[in-house]
Design an enzyme around this catalytic site. Structure first.
Site, mmCIF file in Angstrom:
data_model
loop_
_atom_site.group_PDB
_atom_site.id
_atom_site.type_symbol
_atom_site.label_atom_id
_atom_site.label_comp_id
_atom_site.label_asym_id
_atom_site.label_seq_id
_atom_site.Cartn_x
_atom_site.Cartn_y
_atom_site.Cartn_z
ATOM 1 N N HIS B 264 47.721 2.551 12.304
ATOM 2 C CA HIS B 264 49.044 2.220 12.834
ATOM 3 C C HIS B 264 50.108 2.284 11.731
ATOM 4 O O HIS B 264 51.137 2.959 11.876
ATOM 5 C CB HIS B 264 48.985 0.816 13.448
ATOM 6 C CG HIS B 264 50.267 0.346 14.044
ATOM 7 N ND1 HIS B 264 50.551 0.457 15.388
ATOM 8 C CD2 HIS B 264 51.347 -0.242 13.491
ATOM 9 C CE1 HIS B 264 51.755 -0.033 15.633
ATOM 10 N NE2 HIS B 264 52.267 -0.477 14.483
ATOM 11 N N GLU B 265 49.828 1.572 10.629
ATOM 12 C CA GLU B 265 50.807 1.555 9.533
ATOM 13 C C GLU B 265 50.958 2.936 8.908
ATOM 14 O O GLU B 265 52.041 3.304 8.467
ATOM 15 C CB GLU B 265 50.429 0.515 8.476
ATOM 16 C CG GLU B 265 50.361 -0.935 8.980
ATOM 17 C CD GLU B 265 51.615 -1.408 9.713
ATOM 18 O OE1 GLU B 265 52.724 -0.942 9.377
ATOM 19 O OE2 GLU B 265 51.478 -2.241 10.644
ATOM 20 N N GLU B 294 57.930 3.061 16.155
ATOM 21 C CA GLU B 294 56.747 2.593 16.864
ATOM 22 C C GLU B 294 56.097 3.723 17.654
ATOM 23 O O GLU B 294 54.885 3.732 17.856
ATOM 24 C CB GLU B 294 57.132 1.426 17.763
ATOM 25 C CG GLU B 294 56.019 0.456 18.064
ATOM 26 C CD GLU B 294 55.392 -0.154 16.801
ATOM 27 O OE1 GLU B 294 54.242 -0.599 16.890
ATOM 28 O OE2 GLU B 294 56.051 -0.173 15.732
#
Lengths: 499, 499
Positions: B264-265, B294
């Protein structure tokens, strides 16, 4: 007067905020910043230095310091001393043109990274254009800062140890040469055989870290107000007693390197942590001088950390971590190993006895650079020649020679001599400490608590609210005397080498 | 005009330097600063914010922005957009009194530490006085910032996603509720049995780190311009494309947590790293909005990172690291496990399908706090009640409930809805990506290179030189449409749950 003080304190707080930002940025640079970020970072460091410089040279600030300095006898002793130092600093800063000052700061924000790469590539060629810039700027700065009674290299010495002169250092190193060099010869001729076979084995770096982490608690470092990390070259930095950080470098095939650099840096770190926290908002809440700092790091590293008692307490722990490598190495063999005397390349790994020779080498080269007898492009050759003269061995690589230390990359010329001076202070302090504290019993009980406490009260607590020589005088009721150092070394190594 | 631009750029550079200092300090705070240093640090952060604020509200700066804004059609498109944003920001900043702005910054420099301790102690009591201060200041800020066509909570939404309104979000979540809630019910009633026994075993944290370190290279993160570290809550931060950093948190008994927060990061980090470096000196060299950010992190995490192809490529590596725990877990079992749907406590660990419910919960609570229907002291109860309503399970602890996220401790209200919006964007982008890139083949060859490249050209490169909706429009030649998101989810989970 009340108002003047308040106004002064307000600017001081702003200046400290800029310095705090620089502290964070340089800590990051030395420990983890991505390599590709250094160019952009240089721009921002340039702006922040400029802002700090503008404030530090603002009419308001200069006038406030002047006014307080003129009325200094009405100030409390802490502020009085701070103002004296600020006045001296102002007089110094004003002499360097702003654009050159900023140019130097920007250079400093990049040079350590360039040095680290050059060291890694083992190439003085990669570093020397940068070093040449640094030296050339420092030479200009000296010209700006010279006074009637302070010329050339003395200007640089005075930055790190107020009132220190080339003459004093010549005398000091003279004494060391006179008594230690023949003693070192005797040791080299001795028949004592010291076991070293185990030292070259591979020692897992994770376990080395674990042992350093253990030493943090043994020496009583306050984890709530500090931390340990890794960097190319070990160092300690801090911003008041509530935030003290140090680094260690780990070598798989040289396991005692991390142990003793860890204890060394812990000596520095304990000094910073034990300064009275009421001084944190002032400019006199740090160590009093480089040599006083070094007196602490070397006392912890050598006098405590290499003692038989210290390892009676901690060798079992070390042995259990490195069972395979140390299972048939006795405590006495280990103790002899960590106190062996020999010609070696790396200053930070040198034994206590040859250590001052490493410092003399650097002192000689720095003098030559700033007396105009040596150019930067010839520095590597000059280093290698002198090294052969002093130690009788050929330098194998730039990494083990002229590129080994971070100091010059950080513009710190005039700093090295404080190491030798610090060692001399440490021996003098140790002599008095031993009269008041049962050092052996303390170490055997796996702590340094009563020693930390003695140092706290005698040296640390006052921070830099007094001049270093006054702190020493007050602590042990006598002046600096290098005889203690020579006596300590000869006494210790006569026993170890049985001569 | 030339001169005006030069003067503007000079102030911009200074402002960026202050922001850079704050970036360093907050990175340090979140990852390693000693706990006992936070009080002193707050003072310096206060000074630095004040200096930045003074500059940002200086007559010079405001006039320069006004002048450039009045002549914006003569500027190049990049500067034109930057000036539009600056004008908006100025209008906003001027409405908040300086002392309150600084007070808020100081609070922010301490609140994350207080939150981390409270979370560790599992005690909302320990955090709520701080959160109350944050909310109370935010409520005041809203009053200052309200406009005729933007009231209450809309003010906060607009900060993170320009032009976003409560009404739009009501429609968006309405669609999700209408089509996903009944679908989720079907899944809950399905007979599919997903193996989870292995997931609760202990997974060595050092090896988890090693796997995340491996993922860094798989996803093509540029180590020369960034780094990965640990913190209480994973996040990405950066300062231009040359310095991008992210964190992961490791749990011994929840090994997939670190894997998916790492991916995700990395989605966020790739976005920042692939922005055109020529924008690094400008103020439009970062991601275009929270939701666009996002969209990247969730596309990498869910659409790529939870795909069968991704694990066909990397499961053998994971299995070899954790042989003991995974030796009898097949690829299909693992793939089912990481895509199982269930009611769960932690937002960052939630599956794709229930994730929007977690966001709705926060959206509802934030609205209530800022509509005046809820007080901070009642927040934990309100959270727990609502959680039971949505998920049918009782919250076990503050740590797994109201204290789980760092956002509110950082003053970020209005931020959460961008997560759901981002997910919707990601599905729409994925649809178009799939038409142009052979995603499956790319993943099977243990890379994301062609996907990174597509994203770079379509989304990343322009940074925030355009409004997010215009970037989307230009990339895929259509407007935002949440139908893609719903269709994607129903299609994917129908296959997995065989319904």
């Amino acid at each position: 007067m009340e108002t003047t003080i308040k106004e002064y304190e307000l600017i001081r707080k702003k200046l400290k905020a800029y310095n705090y930002a620089m502290y964070m940025i340089s800590w990051d640079s030395a420990t983890e910043a991505p390599k590709g970020s250094f160019e952009d970072r240089g721009k921002y460091v340039g702006v922040l230095s400029e802002q700090a410089y503008l404030l530090q040279t603002s009419k308001d600030y200069l006038e406030l310091v002047n006014e307080l300095n003129e009325n200094k006898d009405k100030l409390d002793p802490v502020l009085k001393h701070e103002i004296e130092l600020a006045k001296k600093e102002n007089d110094r800063t004003l002499k360097i043109p702003m654009n050159e000052y900023i140019e130097f700061q920007v250079l400093m924000s990049q040079s350590q990274e360039i040095w680290a790469k050059a060291k890694n590539n083992n190439s003085f060629e990669d570093f020397y254009p940068t070093l040449e810039k640094i030296v050339s700027m420092q030479r200009k700065f000296i010209k700006y800062l010279e006074e009637d009674n302070m010329k050339g290299y003395n200007v640089l010495l005075d930055m790190y140890e107020p009132k220190m002169t080339v003459d004093t250092l010549d005398d000091f190193f003279g004494l060391l040469k006179e008594r230690l060099v023949p003693f070192f010869k005797k040791i080299q001729e001795s028949n004592i055989n010291i076991r070293t076979d185990f030292a070259k084995l591979g020692f897992d770096i994770q376990k080395q870290k674990e042992f350093c982490d253990y030493l943090i608690d043994v020496l009583g470092f306050d984890r709530n107000h500090g931390l340990m990390k890794e960097s190319e070259h070990p160092f300690t930095s801090g911003f008041g007693s509530n935030d003290v950080r140090f680094t260690v470098h780990y070598y798989e095939h040289d396991f005692t390197s991390s142990i003793f650099s860890c204890i060394h840096e812990l000596g520095h770190a304990l000094y910073e942590q034990q300064i009275d926290p009421v001084l944190n908002d002032t400019n006199v809440g740090g160590g009093a001088s480089m040599s006083l700092h070094e007196s602490q790091s070397r006392l912890y590293e050598n006098m405590l950390g290499r003692s038989h008692e210290f390892w009676e307490a901690h060798y079992p722990k070390l042995q259990s971590l490195f069972n395979e490598q140390l299972k048939d190495v006795s405590l006495d063999e280990f103790h002899m190993f960590i106190n062996r005397v020999e010609a070696s390349f790396i200053r930070t790994e040198a034994d206590e006895l040859t250590y001052p020779l490493h410092i003399m080498l650097r002192f000689d080269l720095e003098r030559a650079l700033f007396d105009g007898d040596l150019e930067v492009k010839d520095l590597e050759n000059a280093w290698n020649e002198k090294f052969y003269d002093y130690f009788g061995i050929e330098v194998e690589s730039a990494k083990k020679g002229v590129l080994q230390d971070i100091h010059w990359a950080g513009g710190m010329f005039g700093y090295f001599p404080t190491y030798a001076l610090g060692s001399a202070y440490s021996a003098q302090l140790y002599y008095h400490l031993e009269k008041e504290v049962d050092i052996k019993q303390t170490l055997l009980s796996k702590t340094t608590k009563s020693i930390n406490e003695w140092m706290k009260n005698k040296i640390h607590l006052v921070g830099s609210t007094m001049y270093p020589k006054d702190i020493i005088q007050k602590a042990i009721n006598e002046e600096f005397n290098p005889e203690y150092y020579v006596n300590y070394l000869i006494n210790k190594y006569s026993k170890i080498y049985n001569i």
